[in-house]
Design an enzyme around this catalytic site. Structure first.
Site, PDB file in Angstrom:
ATOM      1  N   GLU A  83      39.534  37.272  26.691  1.00  0.00           N
ATOM      2  CA  GLU A  83      40.168  39.061  27.582  1.00  0.00           C
ATOM      3  C   GLU A  83      41.289  39.392  27.227  1.00  0.00           C
ATOM      4  O   GLU A  83      40.517  40.417  26.968  1.00  0.00           O
ATOM      5  CB  GLU A  83      39.760  38.267  28.835  1.00  0.00           C
ATOM      6  CG  GLU A  83      39.952  39.936  29.272  1.00  0.00           C
ATOM      7  CD  GLU A  83      39.162  39.761  31.236  1.00  0.00           C
ATOM      8  OE1 GLU A  83      38.935  38.592  32.047  1.00  0.00           O
ATOM      9  OE2 GLU A  83      40.278  40.251  32.505  1.00  0.00           O
ATOM     10  N   ALA A 112      39.254  30.734  26.883  1.00  0.00           N
ATOM     11  CA  ALA A 112      39.587  31.463  25.307  1.00  0.00           C
ATOM     12  C   ALA A 112      40.569  29.858  24.351  1.00  0.00           C
ATOM     13  O   ALA A 112      40.017  29.839  23.945  1.00  0.00           O
ATOM     14  CB  ALA A 112      40.180  32.589  24.621  1.00  0.00           C
ATOM     15  N   GLY A 143      48.192  30.332  27.397  1.00  0.00           N
ATOM     16  CA  GLY A 143      46.966  29.925  27.909  1.00  0.00           C
ATOM     17  C   GLY A 143      45.692  29.327  27.664  1.00  0.00           C
ATOM     18  O   GLY A 143      45.488  28.659  26.760  1.00  0.00           O
ATOM     19  N   ARG A 182      27.041  47.290  35.177  1.00  0.00           N
ATOM     20  CA  ARG A 182      27.612  47.092  35.853  1.00  0.00           C
ATOM     21  C   ARG A 182      28.343  48.711  36.113  1.00  0.00           C
ATOM     22  O   ARG A 182      28.841  49.399  37.222  1.00  0.00           O
ATOM     23  CB  ARG A 182      28.932  46.748  36.157  1.00  0.00           C
ATOM     24  CG  ARG A 182      28.455  45.366  35.816  1.00  0.00           C
ATOM     25  CD  ARG A 182      29.367  44.201  35.478  1.00  0.00           C
ATOM     26  NE  ARG A 182      28.775  43.279  35.507  1.00  0.00           N
ATOM     27  CZ  ARG A 182      29.192  41.592  35.118  1.00  0.00           C
ATOM     28  NH1 ARG A 182      31.140  41.850  34.452  1.00  0.00           N
ATOM     29  NH2 ARG A 182      28.848  40.425  35.574  1.00  0.00           N
TER      30      ARG A 182
HETATM   31  C1  LIG Z   1      35.585  36.514  40.415  1.00  0.00           C
HETATM   32  C2  LIG Z   1      35.077  35.470  38.238  1.00  0.00           C
HETATM   33  C3  LIG Z   1      33.582  35.875  38.143  1.00  0.00           C
HETATM   34  C4  LIG Z   1      33.639  36.163  36.737  1.00  0.00           C
HETATM   35  N1  LIG Z   1      32.302  35.793  36.641  1.00  0.00           N
HETATM   36  C5  LIG Z   1      31.545  36.147  35.229  1.00  0.00           C
HETATM   37  C6  LIG Z   1      30.503  35.200  34.750  1.00  0.00           C
HETATM   38  O1  LIG Z   1      29.446  34.431  35.489  1.00  0.00           O
HETATM   39  N2  LIG Z   1      30.747  35.338  33.795  1.00  0.00           N
HETATM   40  C7  LIG Z   1      30.758  36.088  32.611  1.00  0.00           C
HETATM   41  O2  LIG Z   1      30.926  35.844  31.561  1.00  0.00           O
HETATM   42  N3  LIG Z   1      32.036  36.399  32.618  1.00  0.00           N
HETATM   43  C8  LIG Z   1      32.389  36.209  33.937  1.00  0.00           C
HETATM   44  N4  LIG Z   1      33.987  36.659  34.513  1.00  0.00           N
HETATM   45  C9  LIG Z   1      34.865  37.542  33.592  1.00  0.00           C
HETATM   46  C10 LIG Z   1      35.179  36.191  32.633  1.00  0.00           C
HETATM   47  O3  LIG Z   1      35.626  34.837  33.962  1.00  0.00           O
HETATM   48  C11 LIG Z   1      36.981  36.623  31.988  1.00  0.00           C
HETATM   49  O4  LIG Z   1      36.875  37.146  31.397  1.00  0.00           O
HETATM   50  C12 LIG Z   1      37.288  34.474  31.404  1.00  0.00           C
HETATM   51  O5  LIG Z   1      37.181  34.041  32.171  1.00  0.00           O
HETATM   52  C13 LIG Z   1      38.104  34.738  30.750  1.00  0.00           C
HETATM   53  O6  LIG Z   1      38.964  33.552  29.520  1.00  0.00           O
HETATM   54  P1  LIG Z   1      40.141  33.562  29.250  1.00  0.00           P
HETATM   55  O7  LIG Z   1      39.844  32.424  29.120  1.00  0.00           O
HETATM   56  O8  LIG Z   1      40.530  34.971  27.961  1.00  0.00           O
HETATM   57  O9  LIG Z   1      41.490  34.133  30.194  1.00  0.00           O
HETATM   58  P2  LIG Z   1      41.961  33.296  31.536  1.00  0.00           P
HETATM   59  O10 LIG Z   1      40.678  31.812  32.124  1.00  0.00           O
HETATM   60  O11 LIG Z   1      42.078  34.442  32.469  1.00  0.00           O
HETATM   61  O12 LIG Z   1      42.864  32.174  31.641  1.00  0.00           O
HETATM   62  C14 LIG Z   1      44.314  32.995  31.033  1.00  0.00           C
HETATM   63  C15 LIG Z   1      45.565  31.419  31.130  1.00  0.00           C
HETATM   64  O13 LIG Z   1      46.340  32.006  30.276  1.00  0.00           O
HETATM   65  C16 LIG Z   1      47.596  31.859  31.066  1.00  0.00           C
HETATM   66  N5  LIG Z   1      48.514  32.708  31.536  1.00  0.00           N
HETATM   67  C17 LIG Z   1      48.636  34.094  31.235  1.00  0.00           C
HETATM   68  N6  LIG Z   1      49.106  34.517  30.993  1.00  0.00           N
HETATM   69  C18 LIG Z   1      50.692  33.480  30.936  1.00  0.00           C
HETATM   70  C19 LIG Z   1      51.898  33.789  30.177  1.00  0.00           C
HETATM   71  N7  LIG Z   1      52.561  34.885  30.245  1.00  0.00           N
HETATM   72  N8  LIG Z   1      52.266  32.934  30.190  1.00  0.00           N
HETATM   73  C20 LIG Z   1      51.888  31.164  29.951  1.00  0.00           C
HETATM   74  N9  LIG Z   1      50.134  31.443  30.345  1.00  0.00           N
HETATM   75  C21 LIG Z   1      49.600  32.882  30.059  1.00  0.00           C
HETATM   76  C22 LIG Z   1      47.004  31.532  32.913  1.00  0.00           C
HETATM   77  O14 LIG Z   1      47.308  30.361  32.761  1.00  0.00           O
HETATM   78  C23 LIG Z   1      45.610  30.998  32.025  1.00  0.00           C
HETATM   79  O15 LIG Z   1      45.851  29.162  31.190  1.00  0.00           O
HETATM   80  C24 LIG Z   1      33.876  36.970  35.911  1.00  0.00           C
HETATM   81  C25 LIG Z   1      35.385  37.181  36.035  1.00  0.00           C
HETATM   82  C26 LIG Z   1      35.507  37.088  37.397  1.00  0.00           C
HETATM   83  C27 LIG Z   1      37.117  37.524  38.059  1.00  0.00           C
END
Ligand SMILES: Cc1cc2nc3c(=O)[nH]c(=O)nc-3n(C[C@H](O)[C@H](O)[C@H](O)COP(=O)(O)OP(=O)(O)OC[C@H]3O[C@@H](n4cnc5c(N)ncnc54)[C@H](O)[C@@H]3O)c2cc1C
Ligand code: SF4
Ligand code: FES
Lengths: 251, 659
Positions: B447, B44, B40, B330
C-alpha cells in the site's frame, strides 16, 4: 441508556522493566458506548492536561484481531466478558461507580516494558523454532492439486485464528503457553502441507517454549476460558499426543 | 528529472515473461554479501523479507509493533483476488487486468496491472503450500466469492479473517528465516530517516521505541513496505499506529509522491457514534454478496427498519446500477450513500447511515436451499430465517459478532447501519516497473506505493498486490539494481551521512519535547482529520480545498507552538512516537489538498464537485489528466509537480459504467 458514567480505576504504573511498580488511583468520566481503550484515551488526555505522564498500553487494530492489546481487568485477561479482546470491551459491561483494577499480563516470559506494556517476543521465537511449513517462495504446486476435506480445513482454520495475544499465559497460574503452542501445532498437523515436518516441529516448539521459561500445564483450563478466540483445550491434548508420538519415534 | 516507468517493450502478455528471462541476476556467492533493509512486516514486507532471505540476501526487517505478526494487514477481512478461474465462470488474467484498470477509472499503468494479474495465481498456490487454511467446498477444493466491480467469483477467503491467515502465512515464512539466521528482526523500531549517500539509499535511522535510542543501519537497498496513510483523516478503518512517517521521510529524501489525493472511502463501515471515537470499523465488502443496501423512500422516516414495508424501501444501488447492483465499486457505493443521506433519507440517531440488510438472502437464498437439502416442504418464514441464519453465521459470523459488540444491536435480527469511512490510500510513493522510487536503491511495496489501483482500488486487490510485490516481483526486479552493487562494500555507519541523518531526527525529537505547550498531540490529529474529511474527503471543490490548505498551515504552525509532549526521549514514550507521526500528517495533508486542487477532473475516489455528469457520476478529463501526478519535495513544504503520461494500448478507455 444512561449517557454518562464514572468509574474509579486502579492502574498498575511501572516506569520500566527494572522499576518497582505500584497501583495508582484515577477516576474517569465515561459513557456506556465508549470502548475500554477509548476510556483509557480519555484518562490519558486528562493526565496530559494535568501535566502528568499518560499510561502506556499496547493496542493497534482496536478490533480484536492484531493481538496487541493486553490488560488484566479485575483479575481477568481481556476483562469480564468471554471471547473478546480488551479493545472490544465496552463500558456498558460496567456500572456507574465501579472500581476497576487494571494490570499488565503477568508472566516471567513476558517482562513488563512500562505500565501495561509487556514484551512478548518469546512467542515469536517459539514460531521461529518450528511454527511453519518449510516451503520457499516459488516451490508450490497448483492450489487445487491437494484436496482437503472441508471439516479438516475448518478445524485447521479454527486453530489458526489464535491472535498471539498471550492471555492464555496470563490466565494460567503456571504461566504455561500450551494453548498458544497447541493451536499452531494442531493447525499444521491437520493439514497435508504440514506432514513432512510434523514431528520435528512439535519437538522444536516445545523445547523453545521450555527454554523461554513458560510453566508446565496442569490442566486447569484457565487458558481456554480466557482465550478471546475460543481456542479449545483440545489443542493441548493434540499437542501432548503429537509430542509423545514424536518422542516415541526418537525425534 | 524525467519520470521513467521502465515498462518492458513488447506485447502486454509477454512483458513480464520477457523481463523475467532477461533480468540481471546476482549470483549466490555475491548475495551473501548484500544487505537489504525491509521496513514493515505486513503482507508486502513479510513476504519480501522472507523471499529475499530464502534467495540468500542478508535481510534486516523492522516494524513498530511488538511483533511482525501485528502489522495492519492482519485486519483485512474479506478476501484476496486471483485469476484462477476455478469457478469456470469465464475469468482470466486478461479479465482481472481489465477489471482492475476499469475499476481504477483508467488511472493505473497497464504494464504493472497486467503483471499483477499474471502472478495472482501463484500467490494462492504459495499460501496454500504454507498451510493457509482458506475456505473450502465439501469436495475439498477451494471456495470463492465475489467482490465489487467484477462479474466473476475470483475472491479466495478464510471466513472474515483472510488478512490474518495470509499474514500469519507470510509471518511464519519470515520467522523461519529469522530462526535460520537469514533475517535479523527489529521489533518496536520506527524508521525515522532514510540515509542517502551520493544519491543512493544506503540505510536508515530507526528509533528503538523501548529505549528511545536512535540506531543506524546500513544496507545496499532499502524497501519501504510501510502501508497506507489513511490515518491522516484521524478516523479511518486503519489500525491506530498506521502512519505515513516512513514514506514521508523518503519523500523528503528525494522520492516523489504519486497521486497523494487518491483515497478510498469504503462504503460499509460502522457509523461514527461519538466525539470520543478513536477509529472506525469496517464491515467487509464481502457482505455485499448477501446484504442489500437500502434507505426509506420517505425522508426522515423514524420507523424501526423491520416495520418499513418492502414497497417503501429504496434499494438505491439496485435502482441506479441494475447491472452490478449492490456490487458496484466502492467509490460509487460510497457516493451513493452520501447522496441519500445528504438528501435527508439517512437512518439511525445521526441520520448519517444506510441499512445493509441480510434478511432477504437469509430467507430466499440460503433458507430455501437448506430447506430443500433437508427435505422440508413448504417451509414457513421462521424456518427459512433460522436455516438461513446458520449459513450466514458460517460465512460472516465474526463480522456479525464484531458489529454486535460495537453497536449492541443484533444484525441477525435488524439490518446493519453503515456509512462510508476512509479505508485505503491508492496514492503513495511513485515507483517504476521495478518498484523503485526516484531514489536509486529505495523501493516501495504494498500500500505504500502508488502503483496498481489507479483512482480506485477494487476489493480484495490490496492483499493480492502486497503479496505479488513481496513474493514474486521484488525478488526479481531488485536484481537489476543490486547486480550493479556487488562491489559496494558495507559502509560504516560512522559515515557523515548517517551522522547527519541521526542529527536531523534528534533535533526533531528535542523540538517536540521542548515546546511544552498545552494541547495534546491527539487533539491536533483530530482537528486535522476533520479538515481533511470535510474538505478533502468524499467530495471536494476548489473553494473547500483552498480553505483546507490555509487551515492546515495554520494548524501546523499552532502545533509547533502549543503541543505538549510529556516524558523524555530516553524511555518507552508512545506520546512522543505519536507526535512524530502527526507532525508528518500535518505536512502530507497539505500536499493531498494541493494534489486534489490541481486535478481538475473527477476520477474514481477523487470526486471534484465541479466535474460530474448530469446524473452525478465522476466526469474524467482524459485529455488533460490521463496521467500520474508525482510530486517532488523541493524545500520545506514546497513541491514541484511532474507528470507521467499513461498509455493505454490494450484497453480502450471509456466512460466507466456499471449500469
Ligand atoms: C479493516 C481493513 C480490512 C481490509 N480488508 C481487505 C480485504 O479483504 N482484501 C484486500 O485486498 N485488502 C483489504 N484491506 C487493505 C489491505 O489490508 C492493506 O492495504 C494491506 O494489508 C496493506 O499491506 P502492507 O503490507 O502494504 O502494509 P501493512 O500491513 O499496513 O504493514 C505496514 C508495516 O509497516 C510497519 N511500519 C509502518 N511505518 C513504519 C515505520 N516508520 N518504521 C517501521 N515500521 C513501520 C508496520 O509496523 C507494519 O509492519 C483492508 C484494510 C483494512 C483497514
Ligand atoms: S491461544 Fe488464545 S489466548 Fe492464547 S495467544 Fe492465542 S488467542 Fe491469545
Ligand atoms: S488492539 Fe488489536 S486485538 Fe486489541
Amino acid at each position: 441508556m444512561k449517557h454518562s458514567m464514572k468509574v474509579n480505576l486502579q492502574v498498575w504504573r511501572q516506569k520500566n522493566a527494572q522499576a518497582q511498580g505500584n497501583f495508582e488511583n484515577y477516576s474517569v468520566e465515561t459513557n456506556p458506548n465508549m470502548s475500554f481503550l477509548e476510556m483509557f484515551d480519555v484518562l490519558n488526555e486528562q493526565l496530559i492536561h494535568d501535566g502528568k505522564e499518560p499510561v502506556a498500553f499496547d493496542h493497534d487494530c482496536r478490533e480484536g484481531i492484531c493481538g496487541m492489546c493486553s490488560m488484566v481487568i479485575n483479575g481477568n485477561p481481556h476483562g469480564p466478558k468471554q471471547a473478546i479482546t480488551t479493545c472490544q470491551l465496552h463500558m456498558r459491561s460496567f456500572n456507574d461507580g465501579d472500581t476497576i483494577v487494571v494490570e499488565p499480563w503477568r508472566a516471567n516470559a513476558f517482562p513488563v516494558i512500562k505500565d501495561l506494556s509487556v514484551n512478548r517476543s518469546s512467542f515469536d521465537r517459539i514460531i521461529a523454532s518450528g511454527g511453519f511449513v518449510s516451503v520457499n517462495t516459488g516451490n508450490a504446486v497448483d492450489a487445487n492439486n491437494i484436496l482437503i476435506p472441508k471439516d479438516i480445513a475448518d478445524e485447521a482454520f479454527e486453530a489458526a485464528t489464535c491472535i498471539g495475544c498471550g492471555a492464555c499465559v496470563s490466565a494460567c497460574k503456571n504461566a504455561s503457553a500450551m494453548l498458544f503452542v497447541g493451536a499452531k501445532v494442531t493447525q499444521l498437523s491437520l493439514l497435508p502441507q504440514g506432514q513432512a515436518e510434523r514431528q520435528s516441529r512439535v519437538v522444536a516448539m516445545v523445547n523453545q517454549m521450555d527454554a523461554e521459561g513458560f510453566g508446565a500445564c496442569t490442566n486447569t483450563g484457565a487458558c481456554a476460558a480466557e482465550c478471546p478466540k475460543g481456542i479449545p483445550l483440545s489443542v493441548i491434548a493434540t499437542l501432548n499426543r503429537e509430542y509423545t508420538s514424536a518422542k516415541l519415534n526418537g525425534k | 528529472m524525467k519520470l521513467e516507468s521502465k515498462i518492458p517493450e513488447g506485447p502486454i502478455s509477454e512483458k513480464w515473461t520477457k523481463f523475467k528471462s532477461m533480468a540481471p541476476l546476482v549470483n549466490p556467492a555475491n548475495k551473501r554479501h548484500i544487505e537489504i533493509i525491509v521496513v514493515g512486516t505486513g503482507l508486502a514486507g513479510a513476504s519480501a523479507a522472507a523471499s529475499l532471505a530464502e534467495m540468500g540476501y542478508k535481510v534486516s526487517a523492522f516494524c513498530f509493533q511488538d511483533s511482525p505478526r501485528r502489522a495492519h494487514s492482519i485486519a483485512a477481512q474479506g478476501g484476496i483476488n486471483a485469476a484462477k478461474n476455478y469457478q469456470n465462470d469465464g475469468d482470466s488474467v486478461f479479465r482481472l487486468f481489465y477489471d482492475t484498470i476499469k475499476g481504477g477509472d483508467y488511472r493505473a499503468r497497464e504494464g504493472n496491472v497486467h503483471r499483477l494479474a499474471e502472478v495472482s495465481t501463484s500467490i494462492i498456490d504459495q499460501c496454500v503450500a504454507q498451510g493457509v487454511p482458506f475456505a473450502r467446498e465439501y469436495g475439498g477444493t477451494l471456495s470463492n466469492r465475489s467482490f465489487g466491480g467484477t462479474q466473476v467469483q475470483r475472491t479466495f477467503y478464510a471466513a472474515g479473517q483472510t488478512g490474518q491467515q495470509l499474514l500469519l502465512g507470510a509471518y511464519s515464512a519470515l520467522e523461519r528465516q529469522v530462526g535460520l539466521g537469514n533475517v535479523k528482526m527489529h521489533n518496536r523500531h520506527e524508521m525515522v530517516e532514510v540515509v542517502t549517500i551520493e544519491g543512493k539509499a544506503r540505510g536508515i535511522i530507526a528509533r528503538n521505541l523501548v529505549t528511545g535510542k536512535l540506531e543506524r543501519f546500513f544496507s545496499h537497498a532499502v524497501l519501504l513496505c510501510t502501508g497506507g496513510y489513511g490515518n491522516v483523516f484521524y478516523l479511518s478503518t486503519n489500525a491506530m499506529g498506521s502512519n505515513v512517517t516512513a514514506a514521508w521521510k523518503a519523500h523528503k529524501a528525494g522520492a516523489y509522491f504519486g497521486n497523494p489525493c487518491f483515497t478510498q472511502i469504503h462504503p460499509t463501515c460502522i457509523p461514527v457514534s461519538g466525539h470520543y471515537q478513536s477509529k472506525l470499523t469496517l464491515m467487509s465488502e464481502s457482505l455485499r454478496n448477501d446484504g442489500r443496501i437500502w434507505v426509506p423512500k420517505k425522508q426522515n422516516d423514524d420507523r424501526h427498519p423491520n416495520n418499513i414495508p418492502e414497497d417503501e424501501r429504496d434499494y438505491y444501488l439496485e435502482r441506479r446500477y441494475p447491472a452490478f447492483g449492490n456490487l458496484v465499486p466502492r467509490d460509487i457505493a460510497s457516493r451513493a450513500a452520501k447522496e441519500r443521506c445528504d438528501g435527508g433519507y439517512g437512518v439511525g440517531p445521526s441520520k448519517m447511515a444506510v441499512y445493509l440488510d441480510f434478511k432477504y438472502n437469509m430467507m430466499q437464498k440460503y433458507g430455501r436451499t437448506e430447506a430443500s437439502k433437508h427435505n422440508i416442504e413448504n417451509p414457513d418464514d421462521a424456518t427459512l430465517l433460522r436455516l438461513g441464519q446458520e449459513v450466514v453465521k458460517e460465512k460472516y459470523g465474526n463480522l456479525f459478532d464484531m458489529y454486535k459488540q460495537i453497536t449492541d444491536e443484533d444484525p441477525y435480527e435488524v439490518p446493519m447501519r453503515i456509512y462510508p469511512a476512509v479505508h485505503y490510500t491508492m496514492g503513495g510513493l511513485w515507483v517504476d516497473y521495478n518498484l523503485m522510487t526516484t531514489v536509486p536503491g529505495l523501493y516501495a511495496l504494498g500500500e505504500a506505493n502508488f502503483s496498481d489501483h489507479g483512482a480506485n482500488r477494487l476489493g480484495a486487490s490490496a492483499l493480492m498486490q502486497g503479496l505479488a510485490d513481496g513474493y514474486f516481483v521484488i525478488p526479481l526486479t531488485i536484481g537489476s539494481y543490486l547486480s550493479g552493487e556487488i562491489h559496494t562494500k558495507a559502509i560504516p555507519t560512522s559515515h557523515e551521512a548517517f551522522e547527519a541523518a541521526e542529527n536531523r531526527a534528534n533535533e526533531r525529537i528535542q523540538n517536540f519535547l521542548n515546546i511544552k505547550g498545552t494541547r495534546s498531540v491527539e487533539s491536533y490529529h483530530r482537528e486535522l482529520g476533520l479538515i481533511m474529511w470535510n474538505k478533502c474527503g468524499m467530495a471536494r471543490n476548489e473553494k473547500g480545498l483552498n480553505e483546507a490548505i490555509a487551515e492546515i498551515r495554520a494548524l501546523r504552525e499552532d502545533f509547533y507552538k502549543n503541543v505538549r509532549v510529556p516524558g523524555t526521549d530516553k524511555e518507552f514514550n508512545p506520546e512522543l512516537d505519536k507526535a512524530g507521526r502527526v507532525a508528518d500528517f500535518l505536512e502530507l495533508g497539505e500536499l493531498m489538498c494541493i494534489d486534489a486542487l490541481n486535478r481538475n477532473e473527477s476520477c474514481g475516489g477523487h470526486f471534484r464537485e465541479e466535474y460530474q455528469t448530469e446524473d452525478g457520476e465522476a466526469l474524467r478529463d482524459d485529455e488533460n489528466y490521463k496521467n500520474v501526478f508525482a510530486w517532488e519535495h523541493t524545500e520545506n513544504n514546497k513541491w514541484e509537480l511532474h507528470k507521467e503520461e499513461l498509455i493505454y494500448e490494450n484497453i480502450k478507455i471509456q466512460q466507466r459504467s456499471y449500469k
